[in-house]
Design a protein around this motif. Sequence first.
Motif, PDB file in Angstrom:
ATOM      1  N   GLY A 112       0.817  -1.213   0.000  1.00 31.19           N
ATOM      2  CA  GLY A 112       0.000   0.000   0.000  1.00 31.19           C
ATOM      3  C   GLY A 112       0.843   1.252   0.000  1.00 31.19           C
ATOM      4  O   GLY A 112       0.571   2.207  -0.751  1.00 31.19           O
ATOM      5  N   ALA A 113       1.880   1.279   0.856  1.00 27.56           N
ATOM      6  CA  ALA A 113       2.763   2.455   0.898  1.00 27.56           C
ATOM      7  C   ALA A 113       3.551   2.585  -0.400  1.00 27.56           C
ATOM      8  O   ALA A 113       3.738   3.697  -0.927  1.00 27.56           O
ATOM      9  CB  ALA A 113       3.706   2.349   2.092  1.00 27.56           C
ATOM     10  N   TYR A 114       4.017   1.460  -0.929  1.00 24.51           N
ATOM     11  CA  TYR A 114       4.804   1.459  -2.166  1.00 24.51           C
ATOM     12  C   TYR A 114       3.952   1.943  -3.344  1.00 24.51           C
ATOM     13  O   TYR A 114       4.424   2.696  -4.212  1.00 24.51           O
ATOM     14  CB  TYR A 114       5.323   0.047  -2.401  1.00 24.51           C
ATOM     15  CG  TYR A 114       6.386  -0.103  -3.459  1.00 24.51           C
ATOM     16  CD1 TYR A 114       7.662   0.417  -3.269  1.00 24.51           C
ATOM     17  CD2 TYR A 114       6.129  -0.802  -4.631  1.00 24.51           C
ATOM     18  CE1 TYR A 114       8.650   0.255  -4.234  1.00 24.51           C
ATOM     19  CE2 TYR A 114       7.106  -0.980  -5.601  1.00 24.51           C
ATOM     20  CZ  TYR A 114       8.363  -0.449  -5.391  1.00 24.51           C
ATOM     21  OH  TYR A 114       9.344  -0.611  -6.348  1.00 24.51           O
ATOM     22  N   LEU A 115       2.686   1.533  -3.381  1.00 25.48           N
ATOM     23  CA  LEU A 115       1.773   1.982  -4.428  1.00 25.48           C
ATOM     24  C   LEU A 115       1.492   3.476  -4.290  1.00 25.48           C
ATOM     25  O   LEU A 115       1.481   4.215  -5.291  1.00 25.48           O
ATOM     26  CB  LEU A 115       0.481   1.184  -4.372  1.00 25.48           C
ATOM     27  CG  LEU A 115      -0.615   1.567  -5.371  1.00 25.48           C
ATOM     28  CD1 LEU A 115      -0.127   1.452  -6.810  1.00 25.48           C
ATOM     29  CD2 LEU A 115      -1.862   0.707  -5.157  1.00 25.48           C
ATOM     30  N   ASP A 116       1.247   3.952  -3.068  1.00 28.85           N
ATOM     31  CA  ASP A 116       1.042   5.389  -2.864  1.00 28.85           C
ATOM     32  C   ASP A 116       2.251   6.191  -3.350  1.00 28.85           C
ATOM     33  O   ASP A 116       2.105   7.255  -3.954  1.00 28.85           O
ATOM     34  CB  ASP A 116       0.806   5.688  -1.380  1.00 28.85           C
ATOM     35  CG  ASP A 116      -0.593   5.329  -0.921  1.00 28.85           C
ATOM     36  OD1 ASP A 116      -1.480   5.173  -1.792  1.00 28.85           O
ATOM     37  OD2 ASP A 116      -0.802   5.196   0.299  1.00 28.85           O
ATOM     38  N   MET A 117       3.435   5.678  -3.082  1.00 28.94           N
ATOM     39  CA  MET A 117       4.653   6.334  -3.540  1.00 28.94           C
ATOM     40  C   MET A 117       4.687   6.422  -5.067  1.00 28.94           C
ATOM     41  O   MET A 117       4.958   7.491  -5.638  1.00 28.94           O
ATOM     42  CB  MET A 117       5.874   5.553  -3.042  1.00 28.94           C
ATOM     43  CG  MET A 117       7.214   6.070  -3.522  1.00 28.94           C
ATOM     44  SD  MET A 117       8.554   4.867  -3.227  1.00 28.94           S
ATOM     45  CE  MET A 117       8.251   3.684  -4.572  1.00 28.94           C
ATOM     46  N   ALA A 118       4.405   5.312  -5.732  1.00 29.60           N
ATOM     47  CA  ALA A 118       4.471   5.278  -7.190  1.00 29.60           C
ATOM     48  C   ALA A 118       3.439   6.222  -7.811  1.00 29.60           C
ATOM     49  O   ALA A 118       3.750   6.983  -8.744  1.00 29.60           O
ATOM     50  CB  ALA A 118       4.251   3.850  -7.687  1.00 29.60           C
ATOM     51  N   LEU A 119       2.215   6.180  -7.312  1.00 27.17           N
ATOM     52  CA  LEU A 119       1.165   7.026  -7.872  1.00 27.17           C
ATOM     53  C   LEU A 119       1.455   8.504  -7.622  1.00 27.17           C
ATOM     54  O   LEU A 119       1.273   9.345  -8.513  1.00 27.17           O
ATOM     55  CB  LEU A 119      -0.191   6.644  -7.282  1.00 27.17           C
ATOM     56  CG  LEU A 119      -0.718   5.243  -7.638  1.00 27.17           C
ATOM     57  CD1 LEU A 119      -2.017   4.968  -6.882  1.00 27.17           C
ATOM     58  CD2 LEU A 119      -0.941   5.102  -9.136  1.00 27.17           C
ATOM     59  N   SER A 120       1.902   8.841  -6.427  1.00 26.48           N
ATOM     60  CA  SER A 120       2.188  10.241  -6.106  1.00 26.48           C
ATOM     61  C   SER A 120       3.349  10.764  -6.934  1.00 26.48           C
ATOM     62  O   SER A 120       3.325  11.898  -7.425  1.00 26.48           O
ATOM     63  CB  SER A 120       2.500  10.394  -4.612  1.00 26.48           C
ATOM     64  OG  SER A 120       1.400  10.018  -3.823  1.00 26.48           O
ATOM     65  N   TRP A 121       4.372   9.951  -7.113  1.00 28.89           N
ATOM     66  CA  TRP A 121       5.523  10.382  -7.905  1.00 28.89           C
ATOM     67  C   TRP A 121       5.112  10.640  -9.342  1.00 28.89           C
ATOM     68  O   TRP A 121       5.481  11.648  -9.949  1.00 28.89           O
ATOM     69  CB  TRP A 121       6.629   9.324  -7.837  1.00 28.89           C
ATOM     70  CG  TRP A 121       7.834   9.668  -8.646  1.00 28.89           C
ATOM     71  CD1 TRP A 121       8.227   9.137  -9.837  1.00 28.89           C
ATOM     72  CD2 TRP A 121       8.840  10.642  -8.311  1.00 28.89           C
ATOM     73  NE1 TRP A 121       9.390   9.704 -10.272  1.00 28.89           N
ATOM     74  CE2 TRP A 121       9.790  10.638  -9.355  1.00 28.89           C
ATOM     75  CE3 TRP A 121       9.014  11.516  -7.237  1.00 28.89           C
ATOM     76  CZ2 TRP A 121      10.916  11.467  -9.350  1.00 28.89           C
ATOM     77  CZ3 TRP A 121      10.128  12.348  -7.233  1.00 28.89           C
ATOM     78  CH2 TRP A 121      11.062  12.325  -8.276  1.00 28.89           C
ATOM     79  N   ARG A 122       4.309   9.743  -9.912  1.00 30.33           N
ATOM     80  CA  ARG A 122       3.882   9.912 -11.302  1.00 30.33           C
ATOM     81  C   ARG A 122       2.918  11.083 -11.464  1.00 30.33           C
ATOM     82  O   ARG A 122       2.827  11.661 -12.540  1.00 30.33           O
ATOM     83  CB  ARG A 122       3.234   8.622 -11.811  1.00 30.33           C
ATOM     84  CG  ARG A 122       4.231   7.492 -12.032  1.00 30.33           C
ATOM     85  CD  ARG A 122       5.298   7.899 -13.013  1.00 30.33           C
ATOM     86  NE  ARG A 122       6.271   6.854 -13.252  1.00 30.33           N
ATOM     87  CZ  ARG A 122       7.349   7.002 -14.003  1.00 30.33           C
ATOM     88  NH1 ARG A 122       7.601   8.169 -14.572  1.00 30.33           N
ATOM     89  NH2 ARG A 122       8.204   6.013 -14.175  1.00 30.33           N
ATOM     90  N   ALA A 123       2.207  11.433 -10.407  1.00 37.23           N
ATOM     91  CA  ALA A 123       1.314  12.596 -10.464  1.00 37.23           C
ATOM     92  C   ALA A 123       2.052  13.890 -10.127  1.00 37.23           C
ATOM     93  O   ALA A 123       1.444  14.954 -10.084  1.00 37.23           O
ATOM     94  CB  ALA A 123       0.140  12.411  -9.509  1.00 37.23           C
TER      95      ALA A 123
END
Length: 572
Positions: A112-123
Amino acid sequence: MSGREALIAEARAAEADEPERALALWATAADIGGTIDPDETGWEQRPAVLAPLRRQGPLPEDFEAWVRGADACALVGLIDEISRLTDFRVGFRLKRALADCGRSDAVTAFAGAYLDMALSWRAQAYRAALEAARRALDLATSCPGLDDCPGPGPVFEAQSIRMRAALVLGEPAEDVSPDIEERRPLAVARASLIGRWKRSSEEGRGLAARLAMTDDPPPASEVLAVWLTAIGGDAHAGMAVARGLLLRRRERGDPAPPELCLAGAALAHRLGAGQTRGAWIAAYFDHSRLDTPTWPSGDLRFDAIKTSPADAREDGPKVSVAMSTFNAAATVEQAIRSLLTQSHRNLEILAVDDASSDSTVAILHRLAAEDARVRVFETRVNAGTYVARNRALEAATGDYFTCLDADDWAHPRRLQRHVGVMERDDRLVATRSNWFRMAEDGEPALRRSLGVFTHANPASPFYRTHVVRETIGYYDRVRIDGDLEHWLRLTTRFGLRQTARLRLPLTIGRLHAGSLTQSGAGAQDEEAYSPIRSEYRAAALAWRERALAKKTLALDIEPAGRPFPAPAAMLP
């Protein structure tokens, strides 16, 4: 053996163990036996203009069931693919599955944290990305199986984003851990390059040289090897390195990379070598099979760019081009004429003046009198670019809709190239293309946050007009960043199959102190960071996740209220 051949042999022998020395040897070799310029480009190895992003495997049919049985590496692999593809649509599905699958353990907490990181970085929500990366690294210590994941691994990715996000935010950046650097030296070097050259030009040059001497050097490594040689005050030495890298490419049978061509053009401009500058720029555009912009008067400033005559297509689908203007008297005529001389001539220019106080409106009406394809609209109150664009989108009569800022220059084949791709694939809802920016004196501008010149043009999205109006609607009513939000809303709604990026530099953007990226509340620093933009992007990301679940991604031209919070300084 000639002097050049001997130096080349010595340079090759030094590349692995003494990359900086090898770089200097290539530069010296390029100065012997005739000047090395990109006059014979040999672009037989041109990459595809449109390279669709493809999945490495099928998606799970039942996300919740798949998550319940997935191990750490399977989850990380899917998240890495979501990040690679910038696939918010699938990312939001996985986020819901992680929350609803009924599984609660260290693996799903880390995922969950890793996914939040990926989505936030790409946004480009950098604060949120930094916080999620730190959270992921804290959870990684108790998550079994992460060391077995292929590639650089999730701990490396989290440490890399933590380092890069902190750099953007102007905060102390922690380097990647020594054990990972020992196991993945080239991956760490690539991730560290952008940060290290800003911390120390000498350290950055050494790292750039090391990467530039590899078999497949990243574009930023060659650009920065040139740039960091030149910023010490010696543009001639920087040009020698550029020619040395070009010679190395030729000796290997590789074409000159476009970013190296722009680096050479920028240094030639500094040296006042107009003919050399022209050769490097010509090579850059030839790489994309595009006509080269010309400066026929010898005046190299942005204002002197001339549009080369292009073979015209009078028929074909109609394209609506929105242009918002505000006190743009000094630049708007050049921008509009770059559209009027497009090779695709079936177009309308929807010029919306946002309450200018100079002679912009008079210029627009004069151009409209000269060419009926120019339509002029005027607002009574200044409300910003995206409110103006909404008026243009509402009035558009074209099959396609796109934008051009009033201080930029559109390549004469910009519309033709977008139309051609869209007409060949009726699944596509939208495409966008690249640009580079140029200072008003005519020097190509390095994007410091990327270490290269060329990047995605936020104003280039080319939409099927009726589809966009009916599905995602209008731009958010903010003064800055609305173009990125609109594009991400569209890709969230339609996913990868129906959107694409043309790897073509179809616009040159003017870099000047009065632009939205350089001035006002949303001004970006040299890392392309603005606190209020980052805050806005995080709020928009959370809203798109909720809106996709409810199938309510469309925004009206005048919504009843804010769809999500935005900093007050961004509002009309």
